[in-house]
Design a protein around this motif. Structure first.
Motif, PDB file in Angstrom:
ATOM      1  N   THR A  82       0.826  -1.204   0.000  1.00  0.00           N
ATOM      2  CA  THR A  82       0.000   0.000   0.000  1.00  0.00           C
ATOM      3  C   THR A  82       0.862   1.256   0.000  1.00  0.00           C
ATOM      4  N   THR A  83       1.934   1.236   0.759  1.00  0.00           N
ATOM      5  CA  THR A  83       2.846   2.380   0.800  1.00  0.00           C
ATOM      6  C   THR A  83       3.440   2.645  -0.575  1.00  0.00           C
ATOM      7  N   VAL A  84       3.949   1.606  -1.210  1.00  0.00           N
ATOM      8  CA  VAL A  84       4.543   1.762  -2.541  1.00  0.00           C
ATOM      9  C   VAL A  84       3.480   2.210  -3.529  1.00  0.00           C
ATOM     10  N   ASN A  85       2.292   1.651  -3.437  1.00  0.00           N
ATOM     11  CA  ASN A  85       1.217   2.022  -4.346  1.00  0.00           C
ATOM     12  C   ASN A  85       0.876   3.506  -4.226  1.00  0.00           C
ATOM     13  N   ARG A  86       0.953   4.067  -3.033  1.00  0.00           N
ATOM     14  CA  ARG A  86       0.663   5.490  -2.839  1.00  0.00           C
ATOM     15  C   ARG A  86       1.679   6.382  -3.556  1.00  0.00           C
ATOM     16  N   TRP A  87       2.892   5.863  -3.764  1.00  0.00           N
ATOM     17  CA  TRP A  87       3.900   6.640  -4.489  1.00  0.00           C
ATOM     18  C   TRP A  87       3.516   6.809  -5.945  1.00  0.00           C
ATOM     19  N   PHE A  88       2.657   5.939  -6.455  1.00  0.00           N
ATOM     20  CA  PHE A  88       2.284   5.963  -7.865  1.00  0.00           C
ATOM     21  C   PHE A  88       0.851   6.431  -8.104  1.00  0.00           C
ATOM     22  N   CYS A  89       0.152   6.792  -7.040  1.00  0.00           N
ATOM     23  CA  CYS A  89      -1.211   7.297  -7.176  1.00  0.00           C
ATOM     24  C   CYS A  89      -1.190   8.638  -7.906  1.00  0.00           C
ATOM     25  N   VAL A  90      -2.310   8.945  -8.505  1.00  0.00           N
ATOM     26  CA  VAL A  90      -2.454  10.252  -9.135  1.00  0.00           C
ATOM     27  C   VAL A  90      -2.301  11.328  -8.057  1.00  0.00           C
ATOM     28  N   ALA A  91      -1.565  12.365  -8.362  1.00  0.00           N
ATOM     29  CA  ALA A  91      -1.240  13.397  -7.378  1.00  0.00           C
ATOM     30  C   ALA A  91      -2.475  14.095  -6.794  1.00  0.00           C
ATOM     31  N   THR A  92      -3.614  14.006  -7.457  1.00  0.00           N
ATOM     32  CA  THR A  92      -4.813  14.663  -6.949  1.00  0.00           C
ATOM     33  C   THR A  92      -5.457  13.883  -5.806  1.00  0.00           C
ATOM     34  N   ARG A  93      -5.058  12.627  -5.648  1.00  0.00           N
ATOM     35  CA  ARG A  93      -5.620  11.833  -4.543  1.00  0.00           C
ATOM     36  C   ARG A  93      -5.048  12.315  -3.221  1.00  0.00           C
ATOM     37  N   SER A  94      -5.838  12.260  -2.176  1.00  0.00           N
ATOM     38  CA  SER A  94      -5.402  12.759  -0.877  1.00  0.00           C
ATOM     39  C   SER A  94      -4.331  11.883  -0.242  1.00  0.00           C
ATOM     40  N   ASP A  95      -4.247  10.597  -0.643  1.00  0.00           N
ATOM     41  CA  ASP A  95      -3.259   9.703  -0.035  1.00  0.00           C
ATOM     42  C   ASP A  95      -2.017   9.510  -0.911  1.00  0.00           C
ATOM     43  N   ALA A  96      -1.865  10.300  -1.982  1.00  0.00           N
ATOM     44  CA  ALA A  96      -0.697  10.188  -2.858  1.00  0.00           C
ATOM     45  C   ALA A  96       0.539  10.761  -2.168  1.00  0.00           C
ATOM     46  N   LEU A  97       1.655  10.094  -2.345  1.00  0.00           N
ATOM     47  CA  LEU A  97       2.920  10.535  -1.760  1.00  0.00           C
ATOM     48  C   LEU A  97       4.000  10.498  -2.834  1.00  0.00           C
ATOM     49  N   ASP A  98       4.979  11.374  -2.727  1.00  0.00           N
ATOM     50  CA  ASP A  98       6.146  11.258  -3.594  1.00  0.00           C
ATOM     51  C   ASP A  98       7.026  10.140  -3.054  1.00  0.00           C
ATOM     52  N   PRO A  99       7.687   9.411  -3.935  1.00  0.00           N
ATOM     53  CA  PRO A  99       8.591   8.357  -3.458  1.00  0.00           C
ATOM     54  C   PRO A  99       9.715   8.972  -2.621  1.00  0.00           C
ATOM     55  N   PRO A 100      10.072   8.345  -1.524  1.00  0.00           N
ATOM     56  CA  PRO A 100      11.164   8.876  -0.705  1.00  0.00           C
ATOM     57  C   PRO A 100      12.517   8.668  -1.398  1.00  0.00           C
ATOM     58  N   PHE A 101      13.486   9.451  -0.977  1.00  0.00           N
ATOM     59  CA  PHE A 101      14.821   9.399  -1.563  1.00  0.00           C
ATOM     60  C   PHE A 101      15.410   8.000  -1.486  1.00  0.00           C
ATOM     61  N   TYR A 102      15.203   7.314  -0.352  1.00  0.00           N
ATOM     62  CA  TYR A 102      15.819   5.995  -0.195  1.00  0.00           C
ATOM     63  C   TYR A 102      15.312   4.997  -1.232  1.00  0.00           C
ATOM     64  N   ALA A 103      14.041   5.115  -1.651  1.00  0.00           N
ATOM     65  CA  ALA A 103      13.491   4.194  -2.642  1.00  0.00           C
ATOM     66  C   ALA A 103      14.113   4.432  -4.014  1.00  0.00           C
ATOM     67  N   VAL A 104      14.232   5.686  -4.395  1.00  0.00           N
ATOM     68  CA  VAL A 104      14.852   6.025  -5.681  1.00  0.00           C
ATOM     69  C   VAL A 104      16.320   5.629  -5.662  1.00  0.00           C
ATOM     70  N   ASN A 105      16.991   5.929  -4.575  1.00  0.00           N
ATOM     71  CA  ASN A 105      18.411   5.600  -4.455  1.00  0.00           C
ATOM     72  C   ASN A 105      18.628   4.079  -4.499  1.00  0.00           C
TER      73      ASN A 105
END
Length: 73
Positions: free
Chosen positions: A31-54
């Motif tokens: 669910t956490t990872v899925n929120r990183w890919f949600c449409v930005a207009t959703r209230s539960d959308a999050l940007d991926p944290p630096f550690y995930a990209v790294n």
């Protein structure tokens, strides 16, 4: 789409990594990872944290056999 989300998406596509696999590798819930890919207009959308990209920046440098051998969880 944020730059972090765009990069993470590209890295996941390049390595054929699913959201479920990424969640297992990082030790977070799907669910956490899925929120990183949600449409930005959703209230539960999050940007991926630096550690995930790294992590994916390092993960893509491994050969496919090494990627498959990584422990999850």
């Amino acid at each position: 789409m944020s730059e972090a989300r765009r990069e993470l998406t590209m890295l996941m596509e390049e390595t054929k990594t699913t959201q479920r696999r990424l969640a297992d590798l990082l030790g977070v819930s799907y669910t956490t990872v899925n929120r990183w890919f949600c449409v930005a207009t959703r209230s539960d959308a999050l940007d991926p944290p630096f550690y995930a990209v790294n992590f994916m920046r390092a993960y893509i440098q491994l050969n496919p056999r090494a990627r498959d051998g990584l422990p999850v969880g």
